[in-house]
Design an enzyme around this catalytic site. Structure first.
Site, PDB file in Angstrom:
ATOM      1  N   ASP A  80      -8.608  44.391 -36.834  1.00  0.00           N
ATOM      2  CA  ASP A  80      -9.804  43.929 -36.119  1.00  0.00           C
ATOM      3  C   ASP A  80     -10.390  44.981 -35.182  1.00  0.00           C
ATOM      4  O   ASP A  80      -9.780  46.012 -34.909  1.00  0.00           O
ATOM      5  CB  ASP A  80      -9.476  42.634 -35.342  1.00  0.00           C
ATOM      6  CG  ASP A  80      -8.159  42.721 -34.571  1.00  0.00           C
ATOM      7  OD1 ASP A  80      -7.640  43.835 -34.382  1.00  0.00           O
ATOM      8  OD2 ASP A  80      -7.650  41.675 -34.160  1.00  0.00           O
ATOM      9  N   ASN A  88      -2.671  31.850 -27.833  1.00  0.00           N
ATOM     10  CA  ASN A  88      -3.074  30.592 -28.472  1.00  0.00           C
ATOM     11  C   ASN A  88      -2.692  30.565 -29.955  1.00  0.00           C
ATOM     12  O   ASN A  88      -3.168  29.718 -30.704  1.00  0.00           O
ATOM     13  CB  ASN A  88      -4.585  30.362 -28.313  1.00  0.00           C
ATOM     14  CG  ASN A  88      -5.407  31.497 -28.912  1.00  0.00           C
ATOM     15  OD1 ASN A  88      -4.848  32.407 -29.531  1.00  0.00           O
ATOM     16  ND2 ASN A  88      -6.714  31.445 -28.728  1.00  0.00           N
ATOM     17  N   HIS A 125      -3.284  33.008 -32.135  1.00  0.00           N
ATOM     18  CA  HIS A 125      -4.152  33.743 -33.053  1.00  0.00           C
ATOM     19  C   HIS A 125      -3.413  34.921 -33.685  1.00  0.00           C
ATOM     20  O   HIS A 125      -2.500  35.492 -33.092  1.00  0.00           O
ATOM     21  CB  HIS A 125      -5.480  34.164 -32.411  1.00  0.00           C
ATOM     22  CG  HIS A 125      -5.430  35.248 -31.386  1.00  0.00           C
ATOM     23  ND1 HIS A 125      -6.109  35.168 -30.193  1.00  0.00           N
ATOM     24  CD2 HIS A 125      -4.817  36.456 -31.370  1.00  0.00           C
ATOM     25  CE1 HIS A 125      -5.918  36.272 -29.505  1.00  0.00           C
ATOM     26  NE2 HIS A 125      -5.138  37.074 -30.195  1.00  0.00           N
ATOM     27  N   GLU A 169      -8.930  32.892 -34.357  1.00  0.00           N
ATOM     28  CA  GLU A 169      -8.671  31.922 -33.290  1.00  0.00           C
ATOM     29  C   GLU A 169      -8.340  30.547 -33.878  1.00  0.00           C
ATOM     30  O   GLU A 169      -8.589  30.303 -35.066  1.00  0.00           O
ATOM     31  CB  GLU A 169      -9.918  31.807 -32.403  1.00  0.00           C
ATOM     32  CG  GLU A 169     -10.278  33.100 -31.666  1.00  0.00           C
ATOM     33  CD  GLU A 169      -9.438  33.336 -30.411  1.00  0.00           C
ATOM     34  OE1 GLU A 169      -8.230  33.006 -30.399  1.00  0.00           O
ATOM     35  OE2 GLU A 169      -9.995  33.855 -29.438  1.00  0.00           O
TER      36      GLU A 169
HETATM   37  C1  GLP Z   1      -5.344  40.782 -29.525  1.00  0.00           C
HETATM   38  C2  GLP Z   1      -5.303  41.248 -30.961  1.00  0.00           C
HETATM   39  C3  GLP Z   1      -4.156  40.629 -31.719  1.00  0.00           C
HETATM   40  C4  GLP Z   1      -2.880  40.711 -30.899  1.00  0.00           C
HETATM   41  C5  GLP Z   1      -3.055  39.925 -29.630  1.00  0.00           C
HETATM   42  C6  GLP Z   1      -1.819  39.891 -28.764  1.00  0.00           C
HETATM   43  O1  GLP Z   1      -6.116  39.657 -29.318  1.00  0.00           O
HETATM   44  N1  GLP Z   1      -6.511  41.028 -31.674  1.00  0.00           N
HETATM   45  O2  GLP Z   1      -4.012  41.284 -32.967  1.00  0.00           O
HETATM   46  O3  GLP Z   1      -1.798  40.221 -31.623  1.00  0.00           O
HETATM   47  O4  GLP Z   1      -4.117  40.529 -28.899  1.00  0.00           O
HETATM   48  O5  GLP Z   1      -1.813  40.979 -27.889  1.00  0.00           O
HETATM   49  P1  GLP Z   1      -0.550  41.479 -27.119  1.00  0.00           P
HETATM   50  O6  GLP Z   1       0.307  42.171 -28.119  1.00  0.00           O
HETATM   51  O7  GLP Z   1      -1.095  42.441 -26.090  1.00  0.00           O
HETATM   52  O8  GLP Z   1       0.099  40.286 -26.535  1.00  0.00           O
END
Ligand code: GLP
Length: 243
Positions: A67, A136, A138, A143
């Site tokens: 993404d 959440n 995702h 989402e």
């Molecule tokens: C972002 C990314 C996800 C990732 C998530 C969790 O929203 N788009 O791919 O898994 O954050 O982030 P973190 O690893 O910092 O908890």
């Protein structure tokens, strides 16, 4: 599901890096699906170390990231393009043009998203997809409510996601939309490795992997995939036995 729990973040990062290195060793031209976020940073650091020690060779591999924020210039410090360069691409030997991150800029993001899907298919599909998990549930930027058959597309981010990501990255502001591989895109990967660490992720990890499969918790659909490894540190695994 193959759920593996490690003592701490360092141990889980090493284990995850080893899985990627083994994948590339058994198939040098592997197509990797890559993730951003704080969780995989340790894994990328281990991979860079292994590359410097001659233990992994990315020269024939291809990568596709999950993404990118809409409107984000690849040079912006908040961009996922930049994250990938800083954490991995600048330090290892992917061949030029073999790493891909969805573009958040352009006149027709929907068309570009479809082109991204075509590029993944033309590369032979994803052999190993790395995922983190949002608070959440995702995965990528899919989402809650994302259809399980969704493809790469422009998505709206929840307020919670924007504010959690803003705090974590200390960004003053973040876009409220992103381009994300879809749930269907992710599920088509031949293998999936999801990483989560820290006590803050314990509840969503247990809902995703011990709870019902529902679009309310996007990661729960991974229970349907035949080849998923979940790599956790002990704090993130804390609630797994109690449900
Ligand atoms: C972002 C990314 C996800 C990732 C998530 C969790 O929203 N788009 O791919 O898994 O954050 O982030 P973190 O690893 O910092 O908890």
């Amino acid at each position: 599901m193959d759920i593996r729990v490690y003592r701490d973040y360092h141990e889980m990062s090493r284990a995850a890096a080893q899985i990627i290195a083994d994948q590339i060793r058994s198939k040098p031209d592997s197509v990797l699906g890559l993730a951003t976020g704080s969780t995989p940073e340790g894994m990328y650091a281990e991979l860079v170390k292994m590359y410097r020690e001659g233990k992994v060779d990315f020269s024939k591999a291809t990568s596709f990231n999950l993404d990118e924020y809409v409107g984000m210039d690849p040079s912006d410090p908040r961009s996922y393009h930049r994250f990938m360069r800083v954490n991995l691409f600048d330090h290892v030997n992917f061949a030029p043009g073999k790493t891909h991150v969805p573009s958040g800029i352009g006149d027709n993001l929907d068309e570009q998203a479809m082109e991204y899907e075509r590029m993944i298919a033309a590369a032979g599909g994803i052999d190993l997809q790395v995922l983190g998990i949002g608070m959440n549930g995702h995965i990528g930027f899919n989402e809650p409510g994302s259809p399980f058959d969704s493809r790469t597309r422009v998505v709206d981010l929840s307020e919670q996601t924007v504010s959690v990501n803003r705090e974590k990255t200390e960004a003053e502001s973040l876009p409220t939309q992103a381009v994300s591989m879809g749930m269907g895109t992710i599920l088509q990967s031949r293998r999936i490795m999801l990483l989560a660490n820290g006590a803050g992720k314990a509840e969503i990890v247990s809902r995703a992997f011990k709870g019902p499969i529902t679009t309310d918790v996007p990661a729960s659909v991974l229970q349907r995939h035949p080849d998923v490894i979940v790599i956790l540190d002990a704090p993130a695994a804390r609630l797994l036995d109690s449900k």
